[in-house]
Motif scaffolding. Structure first.
Motif, mmCIF file in Angstrom:
data_model
loop_
_atom_site.group_PDB
_atom_site.id
_atom_site.type_symbol
_atom_site.label_atom_id
_atom_site.label_comp_id
_atom_site.label_asym_id
_atom_site.label_seq_id
_atom_site.Cartn_x
_atom_site.Cartn_y
_atom_site.Cartn_z
ATOM 1 N N ILE A 86 0.842 -1.206 0.000
ATOM 2 C CA ILE A 86 0.000 0.000 0.000
ATOM 3 C C ILE A 86 0.872 1.249 0.000
ATOM 4 O O ILE A 86 0.612 2.221 -0.726
ATOM 5 N N LEU A 87 1.930 1.226 0.802
ATOM 6 C CA LEU A 87 2.837 2.374 0.858
ATOM 7 C C LEU A 87 3.491 2.634 -0.491
ATOM 8 O O LEU A 87 3.633 3.790 -0.916
ATOM 9 N N LEU A 88 3.879 1.551 -1.181
ATOM 10 C CA LEU A 88 4.497 1.706 -2.499
ATOM 11 C C LEU A 88 3.579 2.481 -3.439
ATOM 12 O O LEU A 88 4.015 3.393 -4.159
ATOM 13 N N THR A 89 2.316 2.128 -3.432
ATOM 14 C CA THR A 89 1.348 2.795 -4.307
ATOM 15 C C THR A 89 1.147 4.253 -3.900
ATOM 16 O O THR A 89 1.184 5.165 -4.749
ATOM 17 N N GLU A 90 0.941 4.480 -2.613
ATOM 18 C CA GLU A 90 0.652 5.834 -2.144
ATOM 19 C C GLU A 90 1.857 6.753 -2.265
ATOM 20 O O GLU A 90 1.712 7.948 -2.549
ATOM 21 N N MET A 91 3.052 6.241 -2.064
ATOM 22 C CA MET A 91 4.257 7.058 -2.184
ATOM 23 C C MET A 91 4.458 7.545 -3.607
ATOM 24 O O MET A 91 5.005 8.628 -3.822
ATOM 25 N N GLU A 92 4.015 6.757 -4.568
ATOM 26 C CA GLU A 92 4.140 7.164 -5.963
ATOM 27 C C GLU A 92 2.990 8.066 -6.385
ATOM 28 O O GLU A 92 3.206 9.115 -7.006
ATOM 29 N N ASN A 93 1.782 7.694 -6.027
ATOM 30 C CA ASN A 93 0.611 8.444 -6.480
ATOM 31 C C ASN A 93 0.413 9.759 -5.740
ATOM 32 O O ASN A 93 -0.126 10.711 -6.292
#
Length: 325
Positions: free
Chosen positions: A186-193
């Protein structure tokens, strides 16, 4: 050629899109500067806030030269990016997710707070806040529990900084049923988006953090800034103790100075020493012993009595007790 101009960027509101729109209507984006104009970086009112924050960081934290240098570099990068936008130059919004590695009591939380203030002053985040979490705040106990907990933490940090302490506990390869990996995804997605609205700082001990990032290369690639917080040496800890005592309105007398230096030499060799955190705890215990000593005097007290910490207040520590054979 026109005279040098300062910045005129508005600060986005932390209250939501409606408020931001209203501010934009009152404070339109400044006109693009011409090729023959110049821009005075020091004229930016945000530069003054950044300067004050950096000065506070220097005053609060002893040593940590490499950390302070990196903080100044990041601040300079954002200031120059603002200047480029004033001239209509292309500027890619930098990724500012970070890793803070170091032992306990080395100033990681303090630097995170000051970093948030700098990012807010330069319009990178909407609010100068740091939302601190650990594994327990992110990882659920059963299927379907982790995602809501993680997203709630991200929502509370939105527009600011999400500080994940002891981040390596999110990764437990020995437990195939552990839900920590879901948090990382989840962090991977949110850190990018959401990198324009959220800065994530991972913190923890150096060796464990190295293992954590090595096991999660996708996460490591999204964290360009790695700051190392070294343990303080004896001289730095002595200076820290003096600053702490002064900030509380106390003072060591000459013998107490020597006694506390002896205390540090012994305490630093013992288990669970936590740098500035251990120094603060030691001073608190000195104050307890001072209070007991003053009450036992059974006489009127003067200002000097109330201010002064003596060698007796230091030597009362169990650190000076002989070890059992």
């Amino acid at each position: 050629m026109d005279t040098s101009k300062g910045f005129g960027f508005h600060r986005p509101s932390a209250g939501g899109a409606a408020q931001t729109t209203a501010i934009e209507e009152q404070m339109p984006e400044p006109a693009i500067l011409g090729d023959d104009e110049v821009l005075d970086l020091s004229a930016d009112e945000a530069a003054a806030r950044v300067s004050d924050t950096l000065a506070a960081l220097d005053a609060e934290l002893v040593g940590l030269a490499s950390v302070k240098r990196r903080v100044r570099e990041i601040a300079s990068l954002l200031q120059v990016d603002r200047a480029r936008r004033r001239f209509g130059l292309t500027t890619t919004r930098p990724t500012l997710h970070m890793s803070f590695t170091g032992g306990p009591g080395t100033g990681k939380t303090t630097v995170a707070l000051r970093m948030a203030a700098i990012l807010h002053a330069l319009d990178y985040i909407r609010a100068p806040r740091v939302h601190t979490v650990t594994r327990d705040d992110l990882v659920g106990q059963f299927i379907g529990h982790t995602a809501p907990k993680t997203k709630e933490a991200i929502a509370r940090a939105a527009g600011g900084v999400l500080f994940i302490d002891e981040a390596y506990y999110l990764f437990r390869p020995e437990n195939e049923r552990d839900y920590g990996q879901e948090v990382i995804e989840i962090l991977l997605t949110e850190m990018e988006n959401e990198r324009g609205d959220l800065v994530v700082i991972f913190a923890g001990y150096p060796d464990r953090m190295a293992t954590f990032f090595a096991a999660n290369p996708g996460l490591s690639s999204r964290v360009p800034h790695h700051l190392t917080f070294a343990d303080y040496d004896h001289a730095e800890l002595t200076q820290i103790a003096g600053l702490m005592v002064e900030s509380e309105g106390f003072a060591f007398d000459d013998d107490a100075h020597k006694a506390f230096a002896e205390y540090l030499s012994l305490r630093m060799e013992q288990p669970r020493f936590s740098n500035a955190r251990s120094v603060r705890n030691a001073i608190e215990r000195c104050r307890l012993r001072q209070a007991r000593r003053l009450v036992a005097l059974d006489r009127p007290l003067g200002k000097s009595d109330l201010i002064t910490l003596t060698a007796e207040d230091v030597y009362g520590s169990s650190v000076f007790e002989p070890s059992p054979d």
